[in-house]
Design a protein around this motif. Structure first.
Motif, PDB file in Angstrom:
ATOM      1  N   VAL A   1       0.923  -1.250  -0.008  1.00 41.65           N
ATOM      2  CA  VAL A   1       0.026  -0.245  -0.090  1.00 41.65           C
ATOM      3  C   VAL A   1       0.866   1.318  -0.164  1.00 41.65           C
ATOM      4  O   VAL A   1       0.770   2.014  -0.632  1.00 41.65           O
ATOM      5  CB  VAL A   1      -0.994   0.170   1.329  1.00 41.65           C
ATOM      6  N   LEU A   2       1.915   1.236   1.043  1.00 41.16           N
ATOM      7  CA  LEU A   2       2.635   2.378   1.012  1.00 41.16           C
ATOM      8  C   LEU A   2       3.557   2.711  -0.330  1.00 41.16           C
ATOM      9  O   LEU A   2       4.039   3.893  -0.444  1.00 41.16           O
ATOM     10  CB  LEU A   2       3.733   2.230   2.324  1.00 41.16           C
ATOM     11  N   LEU A   3       3.762   1.724  -1.136  1.00 41.17           N
ATOM     12  CA  LEU A   3       4.660   1.820  -2.333  1.00 41.17           C
ATOM     13  C   LEU A   3       3.990   1.810  -3.449  1.00 41.17           C
ATOM     14  O   LEU A   3       4.314   1.566  -4.639  1.00 41.17           O
ATOM     15  CB  LEU A   3       5.631   0.566  -2.425  1.00 41.17           C
ATOM     16  N   ASP A   4       2.399   2.049  -3.372  1.00 47.14           N
ATOM     17  CA  ASP A   4       1.604   2.172  -4.283  1.00 47.14           C
ATOM     18  C   ASP A   4       1.580   0.979  -5.331  1.00 47.14           C
ATOM     19  O   ASP A   4       1.447   0.779  -6.522  1.00 47.14           O
ATOM     20  CB  ASP A   4       1.722   3.415  -5.360  1.00 47.14           C
ATOM     21  N   ARG A   5       1.619  -0.242  -4.653  1.00 47.69           N
ATOM     22  CA  ARG A   5       1.509  -1.580  -5.222  1.00 47.69           C
ATOM     23  C   ARG A   5       0.301  -2.378  -4.902  1.00 47.69           C
ATOM     24  O   ARG A   5       0.280  -3.574  -5.056  1.00 47.69           O
ATOM     25  CB  ARG A   5       2.788  -2.523  -4.793  1.00 47.69           C
ATOM     26  N   ALA A   6      -0.552  -1.515  -4.163  1.00 40.04           N
ATOM     27  CA  ALA A   6      -1.821  -2.307  -3.695  1.00 40.04           C
ATOM     28  C   ALA A   6      -2.412  -3.064  -4.891  1.00 40.04           C
ATOM     29  O   ALA A   6      -3.045  -4.234  -4.634  1.00 40.04           O
ATOM     30  CB  ALA A   6      -2.906  -1.353  -3.143  1.00 40.04           C
ATOM     31  N   ASP A   7      -2.628  -2.702  -5.929  1.00 46.22           N
ATOM     32  CA  ASP A   7      -3.298  -3.360  -7.186  1.00 46.22           C
ATOM     33  C   ASP A   7      -2.491  -4.656  -7.682  1.00 46.22           C
ATOM     34  O   ASP A   7      -3.028  -5.404  -8.268  1.00 46.22           O
ATOM     35  CB  ASP A   7      -3.536  -2.269  -8.296  1.00 46.22           C
ATOM     36  N   GLY A   8      -1.180  -4.798  -7.458  1.00 48.18           N
ATOM     37  CA  GLY A   8      -0.523  -5.684  -7.855  1.00 48.18           C
ATOM     38  C   GLY A   8      -0.162  -6.746  -6.689  1.00 48.18           C
ATOM     39  O   GLY A   8       0.695  -7.839  -6.794  1.00 48.18           O
ATOM     40  N   LEU A   9      -0.973  -6.618  -5.568  1.00 46.07           N
ATOM     41  CA  LEU A   9      -0.594  -7.730  -4.491  1.00 46.07           C
ATOM     42  C   LEU A   9      -1.605  -8.884  -4.576  1.00 46.07           C
ATOM     43  O   LEU A   9      -1.180  -9.798  -3.788  1.00 46.07           O
ATOM     44  CB  LEU A   9      -1.025  -7.066  -3.185  1.00 46.07           C
ATOM     45  N   GLN A  10      -2.335  -9.116  -5.913  1.00 47.95           N
ATOM     46  CA  GLN A  10      -2.951 -10.169  -5.959  1.00 47.95           C
ATOM     47  C   GLN A  10      -4.041 -10.715  -4.877  1.00 47.95           C
ATOM     48  O   GLN A  10      -4.053 -11.966  -4.343  1.00 47.95           O
ATOM     49  CB  GLN A  10      -2.234 -11.580  -6.390  1.00 47.95           C
ATOM     50  N   ILE A  11      -4.385  -9.793  -4.293  1.00 49.62           N
ATOM     51  CA  ILE A  11      -5.454  -9.825  -3.217  1.00 49.62           C
ATOM     52  C   ILE A  11      -6.327  -8.546  -3.349  1.00 49.62           C
ATOM     53  O   ILE A  11      -6.071  -7.745  -3.783  1.00 49.62           O
ATOM     54  CB  ILE A  11      -4.770  -9.918  -1.733  1.00 49.62           C
ATOM     55  N   THR A  12      -7.719  -8.655  -2.505  1.00 47.34           N
ATOM     56  CA  THR A  12      -8.545  -7.714  -2.763  1.00 47.34           C
ATOM     57  C   THR A  12      -7.941  -6.550  -1.936  1.00 47.34           C
ATOM     58  O   THR A  12      -7.545  -6.376  -0.831  1.00 47.34           O
ATOM     59  CB  THR A  12      -9.925  -8.083  -1.891  1.00 47.34           C
ATOM     60  N   PRO A  13      -7.993  -5.170  -2.849  1.00 45.26           N
ATOM     61  CA  PRO A  13      -7.393  -4.070  -2.422  1.00 45.26           C
ATOM     62  C   PRO A  13      -7.754  -3.613  -0.878  1.00 45.26           C
ATOM     63  O   PRO A  13      -7.192  -3.136  -0.225  1.00 45.26           O
ATOM     64  CB  PRO A  13      -7.789  -2.937  -3.500  1.00 45.26           C
ATOM     65  N   TRP A  14      -9.231  -3.853  -0.469  1.00 45.91           N
ATOM     66  CA  TRP A  14      -9.461  -3.345   0.830  1.00 45.91           C
ATOM     67  C   TRP A  14      -8.894  -4.001   1.910  1.00 45.91           C
ATOM     68  O   TRP A  14      -8.708  -3.465   3.003  1.00 45.91           O
ATOM     69  CB  TRP A  14     -11.116  -3.374   0.819  1.00 45.91           C
ATOM     70  N   LEU A  15      -8.522  -5.269   1.404  1.00 43.95           N
ATOM     71  CA  LEU A  15      -8.011  -6.171   2.589  1.00 43.95           C
ATOM     72  C   LEU A  15      -6.607  -5.733   2.737  1.00 43.95           C
ATOM     73  O   LEU A  15      -6.156  -5.486   4.019  1.00 43.95           O
ATOM     74  CB  LEU A  15      -8.118  -7.475   2.105  1.00 43.95           C
ATOM     75  N   ALA A  16      -5.875  -5.253   1.793  1.00 47.43           N
ATOM     76  CA  ALA A  16      -4.459  -4.581   1.832  1.00 47.43           C
ATOM     77  C   ALA A  16      -4.513  -3.328   2.675  1.00 47.43           C
ATOM     78  O   ALA A  16      -3.684  -3.198   3.447  1.00 47.43           O
ATOM     79  CB  ALA A  16      -3.857  -4.549   0.183  1.00 47.43           C
ATOM     80  N   TYR A  17      -5.467  -2.478   2.337  1.00 49.01           N
ATOM     81  CA  TYR A  17      -5.533  -1.268   3.014  1.00 49.01           C
ATOM     82  C   TYR A  17      -5.836  -1.381   4.584  1.00 49.01           C
ATOM     83  O   TYR A  17      -5.454  -0.618   5.478  1.00 49.01           O
ATOM     84  CB  TYR A  17      -6.581  -0.423   2.364  1.00 49.01           C
ATOM     85  N   GLY A  18      -6.721  -2.318   4.647  1.00 51.93           N
ATOM     86  CA  GLY A  18      -7.154  -2.860   6.098  1.00 51.93           C
ATOM     87  C   GLY A  18      -6.261  -3.787   7.017  1.00 51.93           C
ATOM     88  O   GLY A  18      -6.498  -4.152   8.112  1.00 51.93           O
ATOM     89  N   ALA A  19      -5.015  -3.916   6.296  1.00 46.41           N
ATOM     90  CA  ALA A  19      -4.203  -4.965   6.976  1.00 46.41           C
ATOM     91  C   ALA A  19      -3.736  -4.390   8.416  1.00 46.41           C
ATOM     92  O   ALA A  19      -3.460  -5.610   9.299  1.00 46.41           O
ATOM     93  CB  ALA A  19      -2.876  -4.924   6.194  1.00 46.41           C
ATOM     94  N   PRO A  20      -3.419  -3.352   8.620  1.00 47.32           N
ATOM     95  CA  PRO A  20      -3.082  -2.881  10.160  1.00 47.32           C
ATOM     96  C   PRO A  20      -4.265  -3.246  11.130  1.00 47.32           C
ATOM     97  O   PRO A  20      -4.092  -3.705  12.279  1.00 47.32           O
ATOM     98  CB  PRO A  20      -2.918  -1.578  10.074  1.00 47.32           C
ATOM     99  N   LEU A  21      -5.600  -3.623  10.691  1.00 45.25           N
ATOM    100  CA  LEU A  21      -6.600  -3.906  11.613  1.00 45.25           C
ATOM    101  C   LEU A  21      -6.394  -5.443  12.107  1.00 45.25           C
ATOM    102  O   LEU A  21      -6.995  -5.860  12.956  1.00 45.25           O
ATOM    103  CB  LEU A  21      -7.962  -3.678  11.057  1.00 45.25           C
TER     104      LEU A  21
END
Length: 266
Positions: A221-241
């Motif tokens: 997320v911090l490196l602007d690679r959220a779309d290439g993580l092969q996972i639902t983006p909202w799950l990546a953004y909510g990872a700290p939770l």
């Protein structure tokens, strides 16, 4: 006495005991720094020889490695004594924790401070700071807030795994090998971009043992690679939770398993 005050007093006493030997302090800190630096040197060697890993260049891998190591340091500095639970149960030391006016888990974690873990934390902060400069990380308030939450959340994810497995010691008496295996997996794979691994391994390291939530997803997320993580983006953004939720569940398991504690009689 409030729990936060009791914790502060116990930790202060543990640090004072360890700081009585200055030479030992310096050597253990140096040992921790060297041990954790070896992993980064290995990654540099691999990327120099074979190029990017999963599309991540060395600077971004160093950023990921720094996040993983900093989170690890934030966890092990205050909780390294969790590995002593088996010994405390077998020797009867845990009996004393049950009759003192403080939580058993708090007393276990404060029985001693393992100084080499400070080297882990220091190395992680230095690597993360240097890598952030090289990847062009912009320290905006939003980015810094997310980074801070991600580091704490990553520490709690790893802590939840260790606490959940440690709580089984009340039934199994000894499962240090299993905790060591989890620690090895976290250390071995936590600093790599999981995209470099096969699909089966990536899924296992995301949903079976949540290694991805420690650093890989937040770093993406911090490196602007959220779309290439092969996972639902909202799950990546909510990872700290994931950290607080998993740790709360692990603590409930600890409380439930504590009822099955049986004194060794020693």
């Amino acid at each position: 006495m409030p729990r936060h005050r009791a914790y502060r007093l116990l930790v202060t006493a543990a640090f004072r005991a360890e700081f009585q030997y200055g030479g030992n302090l310096l050597l253990t800190l140096a040992g921790g720094v060297v041990a954790q630096s070896v992993g980064l040197v290995f990654l540099w060697t691999v990327t120099t020889r074979f190029g990017d890993l999963g599309g991540w260049p060395m600077a971004e891998i160093a950023f990921l490695y720094g996040m993983r190591l900093t989170s690890h340091g934030l966890l092990v500095v205050p909780t390294s004594q969790l590995h002593s639970l088996d010994l405390a149960i077998r020797t009867g030391e845990f009996d004393r924790y049950l009759v003192r006016p403080a939580g058993p888990l708090m007393q276990l974690l404060c029985r001693r401070v393992h100084l080499p873990t400070l080297g882990d934390l220091a190395t992680g902060i230095v690597v993360l700071s240097l890598a952030a400069h090289h990847v062009g990380f912009e320290p905006t308030p939003t980015a810094l807030l997310y980074l801070g939450l991600a580091l704490v959340g990553g520490a709690l994810v790893e802590g939840a795994c260790q606490l959940a497995v440690a709580s089984l010691s009340f039934r199994m008496l000894s499962n240090l090998a299993l905790r060591g295996l989890i620690d090895d997996i976290m250390n071995t794979f936590g600093g790599y971009p999981l995209k470099a691994f096969p699909d089966t391994a990536r899924l296992a390291l995301t949903y079976l043992l949540p290694v991805a939530f420690v650093a890989y997803l937040p770093a993406g997320v911090l490196l602007d690679r959220a779309d290439g993580l092969q996972i639902t983006p909202w799950l990546a953004y909510g990872a700290p939770l994931a950290g607080p939720l998993l740790y709360a569940a692990a603590y409930l398991l600890w409380r439930a398993q504590l009822r099955h504690y049986s004194s060794s009689g020693t």
